[in-house]
Design a protein around this motif. Structure first.
Motif, PDB file in Angstrom:
ATOM      1  N   LYS A 404       0.811  -1.223   0.000  1.00 20.06           N
ATOM      2  CA  LYS A 404       0.000   0.000   0.000  1.00 20.06           C
ATOM      3  C   LYS A 404       0.838   1.263   0.000  1.00 20.06           C
ATOM      4  O   LYS A 404       0.380   2.301  -0.457  1.00 20.06           O
ATOM      5  CB  LYS A 404      -0.924  -0.017   1.233  1.00 20.06           C
ATOM      6  CG  LYS A 404      -1.975  -1.126   1.188  1.00 20.06           C
ATOM      7  CD  LYS A 404      -2.732  -1.194   2.497  1.00 20.06           C
ATOM      8  CE  LYS A 404      -3.735  -2.369   2.452  1.00 20.06           C
ATOM      9  NZ  LYS A 404      -4.361  -2.597   3.755  1.00 20.06           N
ATOM     10  N   ASN A 405       2.033   1.203   0.596  1.00 19.36           N
ATOM     11  CA  ASN A 405       2.892   2.412   0.667  1.00 19.36           C
ATOM     12  C   ASN A 405       4.373   2.018   0.691  1.00 19.36           C
ATOM     13  O   ASN A 405       4.728   0.849   0.825  1.00 19.36           O
ATOM     14  CB  ASN A 405       2.543   3.253   1.893  1.00 19.36           C
ATOM     15  CG  ASN A 405       2.574   2.449   3.188  1.00 19.36           C
ATOM     16  OD1 ASN A 405       3.545   1.752   3.459  1.00 19.36           O
ATOM     17  ND2 ASN A 405       1.505   2.551   3.974  1.00 19.36           N
ATOM     18  N   ARG A 406       5.219   3.056   0.589  1.00 25.34           N
ATOM     19  CA  ARG A 406       6.683   2.879   0.529  1.00 25.34           C
ATOM     20  C   ARG A 406       7.221   2.227   1.813  1.00 25.34           C
ATOM     21  O   ARG A 406       8.106   1.368   1.756  1.00 25.34           O
ATOM     22  CB  ARG A 406       7.345   4.247   0.302  1.00 25.34           C
ATOM     23  CG  ARG A 406       8.855   4.210   0.149  1.00 25.34           C
ATOM     24  CD  ARG A 406       9.415   5.631   0.071  1.00 25.34           C
ATOM     25  NE  ARG A 406      10.867   5.603   0.059  1.00 25.34           N
ATOM     26  CZ  ARG A 406      11.627   5.720  -1.001  1.00 25.34           C
ATOM     27  NH1 ARG A 406      11.042   5.868  -2.193  1.00 25.34           N
ATOM     28  NH2 ARG A 406      12.943   5.689  -0.903  1.00 25.34           N
ATOM     29  N   GLU A 407       6.682   2.642   2.940  1.00 24.80           N
ATOM     30  CA  GLU A 407       7.166   2.141   4.226  1.00 24.80           C
ATOM     31  C   GLU A 407       6.933   0.633   4.348  1.00 24.80           C
ATOM     32  O   GLU A 407       7.762  -0.094   4.902  1.00 24.80           O
ATOM     33  CB  GLU A 407       6.479   2.874   5.383  1.00 24.80           C
ATOM     34  CG  GLU A 407       6.957   4.293   5.606  1.00 24.80           C
ATOM     35  CD  GLU A 407       8.464   4.359   5.810  1.00 24.80           C
ATOM     36  OE1 GLU A 407       8.997   3.562   6.614  1.00 24.80           O
ATOM     37  OE2 GLU A 407       9.132   5.185   5.150  1.00 24.80           O
ATOM     38  N   GLN A 408       5.783   0.174   3.837  1.00 23.65           N
ATOM     39  CA  GLN A 408       5.448  -1.244   3.885  1.00 23.65           C
ATOM     40  C   GLN A 408       6.461  -2.060   3.073  1.00 23.65           C
ATOM     41  O   GLN A 408       6.918  -3.118   3.508  1.00 23.65           O
ATOM     42  CB  GLN A 408       4.023  -1.447   3.335  1.00 23.65           C
ATOM     43  CG  GLN A 408       3.380  -2.729   3.783  1.00 23.65           C
ATOM     44  CD  GLN A 408       1.919  -2.817   3.355  1.00 23.65           C
ATOM     45  OE1 GLN A 408       1.524  -2.219   2.340  1.00 23.65           O
ATOM     46  NE2 GLN A 408       1.099  -3.541   4.098  1.00 23.65           N
TER      47      GLN A 408
END
Length: 748
Positions: A404-408
Motif C-alpha cells: 500500500k505504501n513505501r514504508e510497507q
C-alpha cells in the motif's frame, strides 16, 4: 527591594597586568604574527586563501575584485583592519617576495623597487593553480579540523592541508611580542627531494638533508657567499646568511667598461634599491671613488639592471669589493626559524621542520583515505544490494504491486515483514519473509529506475562493484601499511615537483671577505664653516681667502683644517661627537651645507654645542672644562684622539652640566661669573690637569642657590671687556684672587 550583591575579587594589580599581558602576547604570537609549521601560513593568509576557495575564485575562472575578497574575509573570518588583509593578499601575489606566489594578481601589485600596490578597488585576483591543488585540494575530504569563526556563524579550517613544506618554500617574516621570525625561501624541487629523503630514512641528519636543500633560494637571485655557515644555521635554526648581488662586466668601445648589477640581495628589495643608488652617488661625491662616471637604473619588468659606467683604467675587482663593503650590494639576512609547532612558538632546525611536515602529511593522508574508504564501503553496500535485487527482481516487483505504501515495502525488504502485502502465490510470501536488505540498500532499490534492469546496465553495475572492491582493497592497504602510504605521498610529491618545480635562482658558494684598497686621499687644507643653524660645509682655502669677511660675519665657527682631519663637537651634556672632514660636503662658498645632526650623533633638540675645533688643533692643546656647579679641570688634548663617533668628554655629577669648553693653550688666567653677580679671577696654574673621567676641582665657592653662568679666558696683558647690566665691564679690573674663594660683586 533586593540589593544586588557584588562579587569583589581582591588581587594584586601587578598580577592582573601580568596575566593580561601574557594573554595578549600569546594571542599576537599564535593568532597573528607567526606561521604554523604545518602549512607555513599566518592566520590572515590562511583565511584569505580559504575565503577565495569558498567564493569559487579558482585559477581557471575570472578574476574578482580584491575589495570583494578583503571584505568577505573580514566579515566572515578575520575581524581586523582591511589593510592587514589586503597587505597579506598583495604579498602572496608578489613574485619578487615569495618563492612561489599563492595568488594570481591582476593589476598593479607593486614593484621590486618599493612602489605600493594600487587600492583594492582597482586590483583583481584569483587563486594560483598551485594553491588550489596543493594547498586546498583535499579540503572536501575531512582532512583537517574545522573550527568556529569569531562569531560562530561560519566554520574555518584550523590549518590548510598543504602537501609541501610551504614554510620552507615561501619562507616567513613576522614580528610578535618578544620574538620574531625570519625564514628564507627555498627551491620547491629541492624541498620536495628532502621530504622524500626523510621519509625513506627518518634518521637522516641536517647534513644529509643539505645534499638536497643546498641553501636558500631567493626570488631575487643573487649569491649566498657563506656556504660553510649554512649547516650550523640549519641545525640551530638561527644565524646570518651573507648575500651579494650578481655583478657582470660589459666592455664598451674605446677600452671603457661598465659594471652591470643584474641581481640584487633579497634584503635590498623596495626602497633599499634607491638607497643603494644614493650610497653609490655619495661615494662619488665624497671622492671615495673617482672611477664611476655615471649611474643609471635601467630596471624594468624584465628584471634588474643597474648600470655603473666606469673610467678607462678602472680596477673593476677593487671597485666591486668597495661596493660590497660600502653599500648594500653585500648584506646579511638574519635567520630565525621560529614557528608555531604543537600550539606553541618554537625555534626549529631544518630537520624538525621537515619532521613536523611529514607527520602532518601522514595525518592528512590517513584522514583522506579513511574518508575515501568510508565512501567506497557505503557505495559497496548499495551496489551489493542492487546486484542482489536484480537476482530477485520479480519478487521485488510483486512486493511493490501488493503493497500500500513505501514504508510497507521497505519494512518487507529490510525485516522480511509480509503482513498487509498481497502475494500471488504462497511461495512468494515465504521468499519475501527471508529478505534481509540494509536500510541503505532498501532505499537504493526503491529509488532504482527500470532502465537499470537492462542487461548492459547490470553488467556496468557489476563492473562498478569490482572497481569499488579494488578501491577498498587499495585504500585499506594504504591505511594499514606505512610503505604504501609513503609511496602514495611520494607519487603526489613527484607530481607537484614535475608541474611546479623550477631552476634554482640563487647561487651558493664560499667567497672571500671583500677587501679593497682605499685610494689615499690627497691631503689639502680646507676651511670649515658652520652657520648659526648648525649647517656645516667645507670650502676651498682660496675661496675662504676671497670671502674672509663674509665667512666670519655669517658663520658661528670658522677655521682652517686638513681634509683628513676630524671635527670635534663638545656639548653641554659632557659628550664629544666627531665627524670625519671627508664626510662633510666640499662645496662652493654660497652653497648651504649639511645639518650637523645628519652627519653625527649630535641631537640639537637634546644638547647644546659649546666648542667646535679640529682634532689636529685639540691634540696640541689643553682643554678647559667648567661646569654649572663650578667644577673645573684641564685635560690634555691627546685624550680626545679616539675612534668612536661619540664619547663622554668629561665626568659630570648628577644634575650638573657644562657651561664652558675651550682651548687653554694661550690662556694665563680664568674669570668665573656666577648667576648671583659674583666674579672670581685666578691663575690657570691653580686648575688641576686631570683625566677625561675625573670630576675636577672646585673653581669658585658658590652661595646657596647660586650657579656659574660664564667662564672667560684671559691672555697676558690683553684687555677683556664684557657687557654687564647693559654697561661695559673690564674683567681685568676684577681683583686677582685664589681658586675656591667667593670672589667679588662689582659695583656698577
Amino acid at each position: 527591594m533586593e540589593t544586588k550583591q557584588e562579587n569583589v575579587i581582591r588581587t594584586d594589580y601587578s598580577e592582573i597586568m601580568q596575566k593580561s599581558y601574557i594573554d595578549y602576547a600569546m594571542s599576537v604570537i599564535i593568532s597573528r604574527a607567526l606561521p604554523d609549521v604545518r602549512d607555513g601560513l599566518k592566520p590572515v593568509q590562511r583565511r584569505t586563501l580559504y575565503d577565495m576557495y569558498e567564493l569559487g575564485i579558482r585559477y581557471d575562472r575570472p578574476y574578482r575584485k580584491c575589495a570583494r575578497i578583503v571584505g568577505d574575509t573580514m566579515g566572515k573570518y578575520h575581524p581586523h583592519g582591511d589593510s592587514s588583509i589586503y597587505d597579506a593578499l598583495v604579498v602572496m601575489a608578489q613574485d619578487f617576495k615569495k618563492g612561489r606566489t599563492l595568488v594570481d594578481g591582476h593589476g598593479n601589485f607593486g614593484s621590486i623597487e618599493g612602489d605600493g600596490a594600487a587600492a583594492m578597488r582597482y586590483t583583481e585576483a584569483r587563486l594560483e593553480k598551485l594553491t588550489q591543488e596543493v594547498f586546498l585540494g583535499d579540503l572536501d575530504k575531512n582532512v583537517v579540523d574545522f573550527v568556529p569563526n569569531f562569531d560562530e556563524t561560519e566554520k574555518e579550517p584550523s590549518v590548510l592541508p598543504v602537501k609541501i613544506p610551504n614554510i620552507l618554500v615561501n619562507g616567513a617574516e613576522g614580528i610578535a611580542v618578544g620574538m620574531a621570525t625570519s625564514i628564507p625561501p627555498h627551491n620547491l624541487g629541492e624541498v620536495v627531494d628532502a621530504v622524500k629523503a626523510y621519509m625513506k630514512d627518518n634518521t637522516i641528519s641536517v647534513k644529509g638533508l643539505m645534499r638536497y636543500i643546498k641553501g636558500p633560494d631567493f626570488p631575487t637571485g643573487g649569491l649566498v657567499v657563506n656556504k660553510d655557515d649554512l649547516r650550523k644555521i640549519y641545525e640551530s635554526g638561527t644565524g646570518k646568511i651573507r648575500l651579494r648581488g650578481r655583478v657582470e662586466i660589459e666592455k664598451l668601445k674605446g677600452g671603457r667598461k661598465q659594471l652591470i648589477i643584474t641581481e640584487i640581495p633579497y634584503t635590498m628589495l623596495g626602497a633599499n634599491i634607491g638607497k643603494f643608488l644614493n650610497d653609490v652617488a655619495s661615494l662619488v661625491e665624497t671622492k671615495k671613488t673617482t672611477d664611476i662616471v655615471d649611474i643609471s637604473n635601467q630596471s624594468s619588468k624584465e628584471g634588474i639592471r643597474i648600470v655603473l659606467e666606469l673610467k678607462k683604467d678602472t680596477d673593476v675587482e677593487n671597485l666591486t669589493n668597495m661596493l660590497y663593503k660600502k653599500t648594500r650590494l653585500e648584506d646579511t639576512f638574519g635567520v630565525n626559524m621560529l614557528a608555531v609547532a604543537d600550539g606553541r612558538p618554537e625555534t626549529l632546525s631544518l630537520k624538525q621542520i621537515i619532521e613536523h611536515h611529514v607527520e602532518f602529511l601522514f595525518d592528512v593522508t590517513t584522514r583522506k583515505y579513511r574518508t575515501l574508504l568510508d565512501k567506497e564501503q557505503e557505495k559497496r553496500e548499495i551496489q551489493e544490494g542492487l546486484i542482489k535485487a536484480c537476482d530477485v527482481i520479480d519478487l521485488i516487483i510483486e512486493i511493490l504491486r501488493g503493497s500500500k505504501n513505501r514504508e510497507q515495502v521497505k519494512k518487507c525488504l529490510v525485516e522480511g515483514v509480509t503482513e498487509g502485502i498481497r502475494f500471488r502465490i504462497k511461495a512468494s510470501e515465504k521468499a519475501a519473509s527471508k529478505l534481509k536488505f540494509t536500510e541503505k540498500q532498501a532505499g537504493a532499490i526503491l529509488d532504482m529506475r527500470l532502465y537499470k534492469l537492462i542487461g548492459l546496465e547490470i553488467e556496468a553495475l557489476q563492473a562498478d562493484y569490482q572497481e569499488t572492491m579494488k578501491n577498498i582493497a587499495e585504500y585499506k592497504d594504504i591505511l594499514d601499511n606505512y610503505d604504501s602510504m609513503a609511496e602514495v605521498i611520494t607519487r603526489e610529491l613527484d607530481g607537484i615537483k614535475k608541474e611546479y618545480g623550477s631552476k634554482r635562482r640563487t647561487s651558493i658558494e664560499n667567497a672571500e671577505e671583500a677587501v679593497y684598497e682605499e685610494k689615499k686621499m690627497e691631503e689639502t687644507e680646507v676651511c670649515f664653516l658652520m652657520d648659526r643653524f648648525g649647517y656645516m660645509k667645507l670650502i676651498d682655502k682660496n675661496a675662504y681667502e676671497r670671502n674672509k669677511e663674509a665667512a666670519h660675519n655669517e658663520n658661528r665657527c670658522v677655521f682652517l683644517c686638513m681634509n683628513t682631519d676630524k671635527i670635534c663637537i663638545f656639548t653641554d651634556k659632557g659628550k664629544m661627537h666627531t665627524i670625519k672632514a671627508v664626510d662633510i660636503p666640499l662645496v662652493r662658498f654660497r652653497d648651504k651645507g649639511t645639518p650637523v645632526d645628519n652627519l653625527s650623533n649630535y641631537d640639537s633638540s637634546q644638547e647644546q654645542m659649546l666648542y667646535v675645533a679640529p682634532l689636529g688643533q685639540i691634540k696640541q692643546d689643553q682643554i678647559l672644562f667648567v661646569t654649572k656647579t663650578s667644577m673645573c679641570k684641564l685635560v690634555d688634548g691627546a685624550e680626545f684622539d679616539v675612534t668612536k663617533r661619540t664619547i663622554a668628554s668629561t665626568k659630570l655629577a648628577e644634575d650638573d652640566e657644562l657651561i664652558f669648553v675651550g682651548s687653554a693653550g694661550e690662556m694665563e688666567q680664568v674669570v668665573f661669573q656666577s648667576n648671583g653677580g659674583y666674579f672670581l679671577r685666578f691663575l690657570k696654574q691653580e686648575i688641576s690637569t686631570a683625566k677625561r673621567a675625573a670630576l675636577g676641582v672646585r673653581g669658585m665657592k658658590l652661595a646657596d642657590g647660586d650657579h656659574l653662568e660664564h667662564a672667560y679666558l684671559l691672555g697676558g696683558h690683553q684687555e677683556y671687556a664684557i657687557s654687564y647690566h647693559d654697561k661695559e665691564y673690564s674683567l681685568n679690573k676684577v681683583r686677582l684672587g685664589k681658586r675656591d674663594t667667593k670672589g667679588i660683586k662689582p659695583r656698577i
